[in-house]
Design a protein around this motif. Structure first.
Motif, PDB file in Angstrom:
ATOM      1  N   LEU A  60       0.781  -1.197   0.092  1.00 46.33           N
ATOM      2  CA  LEU A  60      -0.002  -0.051   0.004  1.00 46.33           C
ATOM      3  C   LEU A  60       1.045   1.275  -0.047  1.00 46.33           C
ATOM      4  CD1 LEU A  60      -2.673  -0.996   2.571  1.00 46.33           C
ATOM      5  CD2 LEU A  60      -2.885  -0.897   0.136  1.00 46.33           C
ATOM      6  N   LEU A  61       1.957   1.334   0.687  1.00 48.34           N
ATOM      7  CA  LEU A  61       2.622   2.498   0.861  1.00 48.34           C
ATOM      8  C   LEU A  61       3.347   2.627  -0.420  1.00 48.34           C
ATOM      9  CD1 LEU A  61       4.409   1.997   4.470  1.00 48.34           C
ATOM     10  CD2 LEU A  61       2.728   3.857   3.593  1.00 48.34           C
ATOM     11  N   ALA A  62       3.981   1.664  -0.801  1.00 49.12           N
ATOM     12  CA  ALA A  62       4.675   1.810  -2.434  1.00 49.12           C
ATOM     13  C   ALA A  62       3.817   2.074  -3.456  1.00 49.12           C
ATOM     14  CB  ALA A  62       5.226   0.332  -2.835  1.00 49.12           C
ATOM     15  N   LEU A  63       2.506   2.024  -3.372  1.00 48.61           N
ATOM     16  CA  LEU A  63       1.599   2.525  -4.346  1.00 48.61           C
ATOM     17  C   LEU A  63       1.223   3.898  -3.988  1.00 48.61           C
ATOM     18  CD1 LEU A  63      -0.916  -0.573  -4.739  1.00 48.61           C
ATOM     19  CD2 LEU A  63       0.908   0.073  -6.105  1.00 48.61           C
ATOM     20  N   LEU A  64       1.306   4.257  -2.953  1.00 45.71           N
ATOM     21  CA  LEU A  64       0.969   5.638  -2.523  1.00 45.71           C
ATOM     22  C   LEU A  64       2.308   6.511  -2.847  1.00 45.71           C
ATOM     23  CD1 LEU A  64      -0.656   5.458   1.257  1.00 45.71           C
ATOM     24  CD2 LEU A  64      -1.798   5.789  -1.108  1.00 45.71           C
ATOM     25  N   ARG A  65       3.468   5.848  -2.752  1.00 44.46           N
ATOM     26  CA  ARG A  65       4.676   6.512  -2.940  1.00 44.46           C
ATOM     27  C   ARG A  65       4.782   6.937  -4.237  1.00 44.46           C
ATOM     28  NH1 ARG A  65       8.545   8.947  -3.705  1.00 44.46           N
ATOM     29  NH2 ARG A  65      10.729   8.714  -2.817  1.00 44.46           N
ATOM     30  N   ALA A 142      -0.514  -3.818 -21.785  1.00 44.21           N
ATOM     31  CA  ALA A 142      -1.600  -4.370 -21.027  1.00 44.21           C
ATOM     32  C   ALA A 142      -2.925  -3.277 -21.132  1.00 44.21           C
ATOM     33  CB  ALA A 142      -1.332  -4.384 -19.191  1.00 44.21           C
ATOM     34  N   ARG A 143      -2.578  -1.955 -21.193  1.00 40.08           N
ATOM     35  CA  ARG A 143      -3.749  -0.859 -21.485  1.00 40.08           C
ATOM     36  C   ARG A 143      -4.343  -1.278 -22.873  1.00 40.08           C
ATOM     37  NH1 ARG A 143      -3.173   2.583 -17.239  1.00 40.08           N
ATOM     38  NH2 ARG A 143      -5.332   3.367 -17.970  1.00 40.08           N
ATOM     39  N   SER A 144      -3.413  -1.680 -23.965  1.00 40.64           N
ATOM     40  CA  SER A 144      -3.985  -1.814 -25.078  1.00 40.64           C
ATOM     41  C   SER A 144      -4.993  -3.128 -25.269  1.00 40.64           C
ATOM     42  CB  SER A 144      -2.517  -1.908 -26.029  1.00 40.64           C
ATOM     43  OG  SER A 144      -2.141  -2.999 -25.805  1.00 40.64           O
ATOM     44  N   LEU A 145      -4.593  -3.780 -24.672  1.00 39.66           N
ATOM     45  CA  LEU A 145      -5.413  -4.918 -24.245  1.00 39.66           C
ATOM     46  C   LEU A 145      -6.900  -4.744 -23.604  1.00 39.66           C
ATOM     47  CD1 LEU A 145      -2.744  -7.816 -23.591  1.00 39.66           C
ATOM     48  CD2 LEU A 145      -3.952  -7.355 -25.859  1.00 39.66           C
ATOM     49  N   GLY A 146      -6.888  -3.786 -23.212  1.00 40.74           N
ATOM     50  CA  GLY A 146      -8.199  -3.378 -22.506  1.00 40.74           C
ATOM     51  C   GLY A 146      -8.185  -3.440 -20.595  1.00 40.74           C
ATOM     52  N   LEU A 147      -7.118  -3.957 -20.282  1.00 41.70           N
ATOM     53  CA  LEU A 147      -6.857  -3.940 -18.875  1.00 41.70           C
ATOM     54  C   LEU A 147      -6.842  -2.510 -18.364  1.00 41.70           C
ATOM     55  CD1 LEU A 147      -4.506  -6.733 -18.484  1.00 41.70           C
ATOM     56  CD2 LEU A 147      -6.827  -6.958 -18.494  1.00 41.70           C
ATOM     57  N   ASN A 148      -7.782  -2.285 -17.055  1.00 43.22           N
ATOM     58  CA  ASN A 148      -7.426  -0.822 -16.522  1.00 43.22           C
ATOM     59  C   ASN A 148      -6.190  -0.840 -15.747  1.00 43.22           C
ATOM     60  OD1 ASN A 148      -8.233  -2.363 -14.008  1.00 43.22           O
ATOM     61  ND2 ASN A 148     -10.365  -2.119 -14.512  1.00 43.22           N
ATOM     62  N   GLN A 149      -6.369   0.322 -14.868  1.00 39.27           N
ATOM     63  CA  GLN A 149      -4.940   0.420 -13.956  1.00 39.27           C
ATOM     64  C   GLN A 149      -4.922  -0.635 -12.989  1.00 39.27           C
ATOM     65  OE1 GLN A 149      -4.757   4.284 -12.526  1.00 39.27           O
ATOM     66  NE2 GLN A 149      -2.616   4.014 -11.758  1.00 39.27           N
ATOM     67  N   VAL A 150      -6.008  -0.890 -12.070  1.00 40.32           N
ATOM     68  CA  VAL A 150      -5.885  -1.951 -11.127  1.00 40.32           C
ATOM     69  C   VAL A 150      -5.415  -3.310 -11.685  1.00 40.32           C
ATOM     70  CG1 VAL A 150      -7.242  -2.931  -9.287  1.00 40.32           C
ATOM     71  CG2 VAL A 150      -7.418  -0.520  -9.871  1.00 40.32           C
ATOM     72  N   THR A 152      -3.999  -4.086 -14.571  1.00 42.18           N
ATOM     73  CA  THR A 152      -2.733  -4.121 -15.026  1.00 42.18           C
ATOM     74  C   THR A 152      -1.663  -4.307 -13.715  1.00 42.18           C
ATOM     75  OG1 THR A 152      -3.356  -2.568 -16.743  1.00 42.18           O
ATOM     76  CG2 THR A 152      -1.038  -2.820 -16.160  1.00 42.18           C
ATOM     77  N   LEU A 153      -1.951  -3.545 -12.634  1.00 43.68           N
ATOM     78  CA  LEU A 153      -0.962  -3.795 -11.592  1.00 43.68           C
ATOM     79  C   LEU A 153      -1.036  -5.091 -10.931  1.00 43.68           C
ATOM     80  CD1 LEU A 153       0.626  -1.872  -9.777  1.00 43.68           C
ATOM     81  CD2 LEU A 153      -1.208  -1.614  -8.266  1.00 43.68           C
ATOM     82  N   ARG A 154      -2.531  -5.669 -11.012  1.00 43.41           N
ATOM     83  CA  ARG A 154      -2.553  -7.040 -10.262  1.00 43.41           C
ATOM     84  C   ARG A 154      -1.983  -8.181 -11.190  1.00 43.41           C
ATOM     85  NH1 ARG A 154      -8.389  -9.300  -8.609  1.00 43.41           N
ATOM     86  NH2 ARG A 154      -7.638 -11.537  -7.823  1.00 43.41           N
ATOM     87  N   TYR A 155      -2.241  -8.149 -12.399  1.00 44.22           N
ATOM     88  CA  TYR A 155      -1.994  -9.312 -13.249  1.00 44.22           C
ATOM     89  C   TYR A 155      -0.600  -9.267 -13.803  1.00 44.22           C
ATOM     90  CZ  TYR A 155      -6.957 -10.393 -12.350  1.00 44.22           C
ATOM     91  OH  TYR A 155      -8.269 -10.740 -11.968  1.00 44.22           O
ATOM     92  N   ILE A 156      -0.237  -7.913 -13.939  1.00 43.80           N
ATOM     93  CA  ILE A 156       0.912  -7.725 -14.948  1.00 43.80           C
ATOM     94  C   ILE A 156       2.200  -7.334 -14.207  1.00 43.80           C
ATOM     95  CG2 ILE A 156       1.974  -6.827 -16.823  1.00 43.80           C
ATOM     96  CD1 ILE A 156      -0.344  -8.664 -17.450  1.00 43.80           C
ATOM     97  N   ILE A 157       2.026  -6.305 -13.655  1.00 44.30           N
ATOM     98  CA  ILE A 157       3.054  -5.402 -12.842  1.00 44.30           C
ATOM     99  C   ILE A 157       3.601  -6.142 -11.555  1.00 44.30           C
ATOM    100  CG2 ILE A 157       3.991  -3.257 -11.973  1.00 44.30           C
ATOM    101  CD1 ILE A 157       3.231  -3.457 -14.888  1.00 44.30           C
ATOM    102  N   LEU A 158       2.573  -6.373 -10.437  1.00 46.00           N
ATOM    103  CA  LEU A 158       2.960  -7.200  -9.235  1.00 46.00           C
ATOM    104  C   LEU A 158       3.475  -8.408  -9.334  1.00 46.00           C
ATOM    105  CD1 LEU A 158       0.186  -5.712  -6.688  1.00 46.00           C
ATOM    106  CD2 LEU A 158       2.668  -4.911  -6.939  1.00 46.00           C
ATOM    107  N   PRO A 159       3.048  -9.252 -10.100  1.00 49.42           N
ATOM    108  CA  PRO A 159       3.598 -10.637 -10.122  1.00 49.42           C
ATOM    109  C   PRO A 159       5.009 -10.564 -10.645  1.00 49.42           C
ATOM    110  CG  PRO A 159       1.427 -10.657 -11.065  1.00 49.42           C
ATOM    111  CD  PRO A 159       1.658  -9.391 -10.887  1.00 49.42           C
ATOM    112  N   GLN A 160       5.532  -9.846 -11.802  1.00 48.45           N
ATOM    113  CA  GLN A 160       6.741  -9.638 -11.909  1.00 48.45           C
ATOM    114  C   GLN A 160       7.896  -8.866 -11.176  1.00 48.45           C
ATOM    115  OE1 GLN A 160       7.285  -8.879 -16.465  1.00 48.45           O
ATOM    116  NE2 GLN A 160       5.143  -8.232 -16.126  1.00 48.45           N
ATOM    117  N   ALA A 161       6.974  -7.944 -10.546  1.00 51.68           N
ATOM    118  CA  ALA A 161       7.898  -7.249  -9.296  1.00 51.68           C
ATOM    119  C   ALA A 161       8.266  -8.058  -8.221  1.00 51.68           C
ATOM    120  CB  ALA A 161       7.102  -6.053  -8.926  1.00 51.68           C
ATOM    121  N   PHE A 162       7.520  -8.786  -7.912  1.00 53.53           N
ATOM    122  CA  PHE A 162       7.686  -9.891  -6.711  1.00 53.53           C
ATOM    123  C   PHE A 162       8.720 -10.783  -6.991  1.00 53.53           C
ATOM    124  CE2 PHE A 162       3.791  -7.917  -4.427  1.00 53.53           C
ATOM    125  CZ  PHE A 162       4.411  -7.900  -3.120  1.00 53.53           C
TER     126      PHE A 162
END
Length: 241
Positions: A60-65, A142-150, A152-162
């Protein structure tokens, strides 16, 4: 020559008798080893509870940051500055004797909250660096495929980041486990405090403190092994894909 070996065997035998007596006095007599077991359960409870809070709070803090909202970003910066810039012991004492003063809350819960809030500040920076390490093209695709910001973050960004920050998160867990050794300051008998209690009864410092250190070493070694195995498995899955 035979006298020389006899002297060596006599010295070894004397050392072994002394070691056995010390071991018996510190761990076997009056079932003192159970103090270490009880202390270990407290240590693991605090560590696991703080880990859960730290991960949730850190994300949560990382997203706020990373937020474009100046108020949310500013709040995250202030939080990180305070909890990363002050000693953990001071935070623990303030939360126990000031924040929860007069409130009947078990010390274990207080310790979990204090360590979780502190760990969240460090996890936040780890997660933020992991998110920033993902190529911007991933988000655009991800946005071009129709995914919204949430999504994209949940299915694309965070799994790769972790996956990228797993070794650093493992190190944070190990540090968190060792840092719990200060909870004796709020009258909790964790693993370290249990060793100190045995020392106060036997007046022998070496055996109980070495015993406590060996338990910590065994736990951190096991965690390092498990995280290393998990990391290698994830790399193998990446290479196959």
């Amino acid at each position: 020559m035979s006298q020389f070996f006899a002297n060596i065997m006599s010295s070894v035998s004397g050392w072994w008798d002394e070691f056995s007596n010390e071991f018996y006095q510190n761990f076997i007599l009056n079932d003192r080893w159970m103090l270490l077991v009880d202390g270990l359960s407290v240590t693991l409870t605090i560590t696991l509870g703080a880990l859960v809070i730290g991960l949730i709070l850190g994300v949560l803090l990382a997203l706020l940051r990373l937020s474009k909202n100046s108020i949310l970003c500013g709040f995250a910066k202030v939080y990180l500055t305070i909890f990363r810039g002050t000693p953990l012991l001071c935070q623990l004492l303030i939360i126990n004797y000031v924040v929860f003063s007069g409130i009947n809350i078990p010390p274990v819960i207080v310790a979990i909250i204090a360590f979780g809030m502190n760990s969240g500040a460090y996890v936040a920076e780890i997660v933020r660096s992991g998110i920033l390490s993902i190529d911007v093209g991933q988000t655009e695709a991800a946005r071009s495929l129709g995914l919204n910001q949430v999504q994209t973050l949940r299915y694309i960004i965070l799994p790769q980041a972790f996956k990228n920050i797993l070794p650093t998160l493992a190190n944070e867990l190990i540090v968190l486990l060792k840092e719990t050794s200060i909870v004796g300051y709020i009258a909790l008998q964790d693993l370290t405090k249990a060793g100190d209690f045995i020392r106060s009864r036997t007046f022998s410092a070496l055996m109980p403190l070495i015993g406590v250190a060996m338990v910590y070493l065994a736990m951190t070694t096991l965690l390092s092994f498990l995280f290393g195995k998990l990391e290698r498995r994830m790399r193998a899955n990446d290479s196959r894909s």
